[in-house]
Design a protein around this motif. Structure first.
Motif, PDB file in Angstrom:
ATOM      1  N   CYS A  89      -6.827   0.736   2.581  1.00  0.00           N
ATOM      2  CA  CYS A  89      -7.921   1.901   2.071  1.00  0.00           C
ATOM      3  C   CYS A  89      -9.594   0.797   1.437  1.00  0.00           C
ATOM      4  N   PRO A  90     -10.333   0.532   2.373  1.00  0.00           N
ATOM      5  CA  PRO A  90     -11.007   0.032   2.101  1.00  0.00           C
ATOM      6  C   PRO A  90     -12.265   0.182   0.900  1.00  0.00           C
ATOM      7  N   THR A 116     -12.870   6.410  -8.524  1.00  0.00           N
ATOM      8  CA  THR A 116     -13.281   7.196  -6.802  1.00  0.00           C
ATOM      9  C   THR A 116     -14.137   9.018  -7.916  1.00  0.00           C
ATOM     10  N   VAL A 120     -17.927   6.001  -6.422  1.00  0.00           N
ATOM     11  CA  VAL A 120     -18.474   6.890  -5.154  1.00  0.00           C
ATOM     12  C   VAL A 120     -18.514   8.839  -5.457  1.00  0.00           C
ATOM     13  N   LEU A 130      -5.439  13.832  -4.412  1.00  0.00           N
ATOM     14  CA  LEU A 130      -5.216  12.396  -3.683  1.00  0.00           C
ATOM     15  C   LEU A 130      -4.088  10.961  -4.828  1.00  0.00           C
ATOM     16  N   ILE A 165       0.924   2.284  -0.318  1.00  0.00           N
ATOM     17  CA  ILE A 165      -0.095   2.905   0.910  1.00  0.00           C
ATOM     18  C   ILE A 165       0.560   2.686   1.863  1.00  0.00           C
ATOM     19  N   GLU A 173      -0.329   7.542   5.348  1.00  0.00           N
ATOM     20  CA  GLU A 173      -0.635   6.429   6.103  1.00  0.00           C
ATOM     21  C   GLU A 173      -0.621   7.168   7.627  1.00  0.00           C
ATOM     22  N   SER A 177      -6.800   5.961  12.841  1.00  0.00           N
ATOM     23  CA  SER A 177      -7.338   4.787  12.304  1.00  0.00           C
ATOM     24  C   SER A 177      -8.708   4.893  13.012  1.00  0.00           C
ATOM     25  N   CYS A 179      -9.976   1.427  11.648  1.00  0.00           N
ATOM     26  CA  CYS A 179     -10.619   0.166  12.077  1.00  0.00           C
ATOM     27  C   CYS A 179      -9.461  -0.543  11.643  1.00  0.00           C
ATOM     28  N   ALA A 246      -9.855   9.484   6.603  1.00  0.00           N
ATOM     29  CA  ALA A 246     -10.629   8.088   7.023  1.00  0.00           C
ATOM     30  C   ALA A 246     -12.237   7.778   7.734  1.00  0.00           C
ATOM     31  N   PHE A 249     -15.036  10.023   5.160  1.00  0.00           N
ATOM     32  CA  PHE A 249     -15.512   9.091   3.131  1.00  0.00           C
ATOM     33  C   PHE A 249     -16.583   8.449   3.939  1.00  0.00           C
ATOM     34  N   PHE A 275     -16.637  -2.619   4.348  1.00  0.00           N
ATOM     35  CA  PHE A 275     -15.211  -3.387   5.356  1.00  0.00           C
ATOM     36  C   PHE A 275     -15.050  -4.345   5.602  1.00  0.00           C
TER      37      PHE A 275
END
Ligand code: HEM
Ligand code: NAG
Ligand code: NAG
Length: 425
Positions: A89-90, A116, A120, A130, A165, A173, A177, A179, A246, A249, A275
């Protein structure tokens, strides 16, 4: 405001979750209404159609939305050391690198919720779910790792701390995804892949990553993994709920906000910083674990947290454009052998696949499936998990499903393998 598009009709009940006072204020202000109607018109049938339902008036407050990571802020970037946990998770990697989460990458439920929501603008409902889900399935019940299994001394004196994770394939996971690679295609599910990032940039015209370009990119990633990964699996929770998160977000949490772009503007350089990519389009290099919050960055408006209903509306708009996103199933051990399974078979007929795109069915089904996931540790936390999921399903007014029968998922080798490896049940 009129919500005329078909796509919006599907999510209209969710607008009820939005404070009526704000919607009224927009209706009563001809200028705001004209602007909202115009944008809504433009976005009809688009991936970002929910924006105007959940953010009816453009709002921006520089002071409130600025995230200070400058010298003296206490949130300067510090690269991870060899014992710091980083993973798929970036967003969470960046939080740990900036001290919004513990730098070692092992954090408590409260720390995840605070970071979180504050950094953001995640909704408290989404953050709460989460964070608790991570603690129960991948942690020790109160805290969890944003990477793999913690080594000795990380996170405290407890003997078992879960697998994090990175070790949660098919539980948290997911495949396809943006990236990250698929675990059973590549052998890891957490390293950033520059070529996939490059593809996202190539598919995002005019220097800007949007929810539209992300959704089109997701469709390509989905098809690519069916084509290449014999073990591809689109799970009821990971495929239907985590995979879209993913993607959405990226725009909803990483975009920069301003007076001119109150809904967010995500430039190539902003998304690259988040990223951990250095270089330029055509020459990006992934710096593993080195995700950063950009300098001079403004989060989403405080009045418009990204809540579960907002996220579910984005999810349904994406599925309206690409119905395959709701196909539960996987490849049968060969490339390009995707077989879907009818949700009716998993739910005793309460919800069938044709109904998943309606109302809150996809969410209700996925969250109740998540209730059956096996924790890494033998924890007596069934009540915690049941309560966390009960909160979400009652918020969404879900029909009561009996236990979901997942035995049919064993026909998919990508699922079966994770059960044999002790990851899922
Ligand atoms: C407690 C909150 C969070 C949890 C539990 C969480 C968990 C995860 C997990 C399990 C994955 C892997 C999913 C996959 O296999 O594709 C993931 C990926 C991702 N997360 Fe998070 N996350 C959280 C918060 C955030 C935030 C705040 C952001 C944005 C700032 C974010 C952005 C992303 C993105 C973009 C990916 C996909 C990465 C890629 O494919 O390269 N997440 N997250
Ligand atoms: C965000 O937008 C503001 C206002 O346009 C700008 O000054 C700032 O540099 C932008 N930040 C990023 C990271 O692009
Ligand atoms: C649903 O279950 C029935 C009976 O067990 C089975 O014959 C059928 O193939 C299943 N359908 C799907 C789509 O999985």
């Amino acid at each position: 405001m009129k919500y005329t598009s078909q796509v919006l009709l599907g999510v209209a009940p969710l607008a009820a979750a939005f404070p009526a006072s704000v919607i009224q204020a927009v209706k009563n202000n001809p200028q705001l209404k004209a602007r909202a109607d115009h944008i809504l018109q433009e976005r009809q049938g688009s991936a970002s159609a929910a924006t105007l339902i959940f953010e009816p008036a453009p709002l921006f407050d520089a002071e409130q939305q600025y995230i200070d990571i400058g010298p003296g802020s206490g949130h300067e970037y510090v690269a991870p050391g060899p014992n710091d946990l980083r993973g798929p998770c970036p967003g969470l990697n960046a939080f740990a690198n900036h001290g919004f989460l513990p730098h070692n990458g092992y954090a408590t439920i409260t720390q995840f919720i605070d970071a979180t929501t504050q950094v953001v603008g995640m909704g408290v409902d989404l953050a709460g779910f989460l964070a608790v889900f991570g603690a129960v399935i991948d942690g020790d019940g109160t805290a969890w790792s944003i990477g793999g299994t913690p080594g000795p001394g990380v996170g405290g004196p407890l003997a078992g701390q879960g697998n994090g994770i990175s070790g949660s394939h098919n539980k948290y996971e997911s495949d396809a995804s943006p990236c990250r690679p698929d675990l059973y295609e590549t052998g890891n599910d957490y390293e950033a892949v520059a070529s996939q990032f490059e593809q996202l940039i190539n598919m995002s015209p005019n220097g800007e990553v949007t929810l539209e370009s992300l959704t089109a990119f997701r469709s390509v990633r989905f098809d690519t993994q069916i084509k290449n990964n014999p073990y591809f699996f689109n799970g009821p929770f990971t495929g239907v709920q985590v995979q879209p998160a993913a993607y959405t977000f990226i725009y909803r949490f990483m975009a920069n906000h301003s007076e001119d772009h109150p809904y967010g503007y995500l430039s190539y350089s902003t998304v690259a910083t988040w990223f951990g990519m250095t270089g330029q389009p055509g020459s990006y290099v992934a710096q593993q674990g080195q995700e950063k919050i950009p300098d001079n960055w403004y989060k989403r408006a405080n009045a418009y947290p990204y809540t579960i209903p907002y996220f579910e509306a984005d999810l349904l708009n994406a599925a309206a454009l690409y119905p395959k996103f709701l196909n539960i199933g996987g490849n049968l051990g060969k490339k390009d052998s995707f077989a879907g399974i009818n949700a009716a078979n998993l739910t005793g007929g309460v919800i069938n696949s044709g109904d998943l795109a309606k109302g809150n069915n996809a969410a209700c089904f996925a969250f109740q499936f998540a209730a059956q996931v096996k924790p890494d540790l033998a924890l007596n936390l069934l009540t915690t998990l049941t309560n966390a999921i009960g909160k979400v399903t009652s918020q969404l007014a879900c029909p009561q499903l009996q236990a979901i029968d997942d035995s049919q998922l064993m026909q998919f080798p990508g699922y079966k393998r994770s059960t044999q490896e002790g990851i899922t049940k």
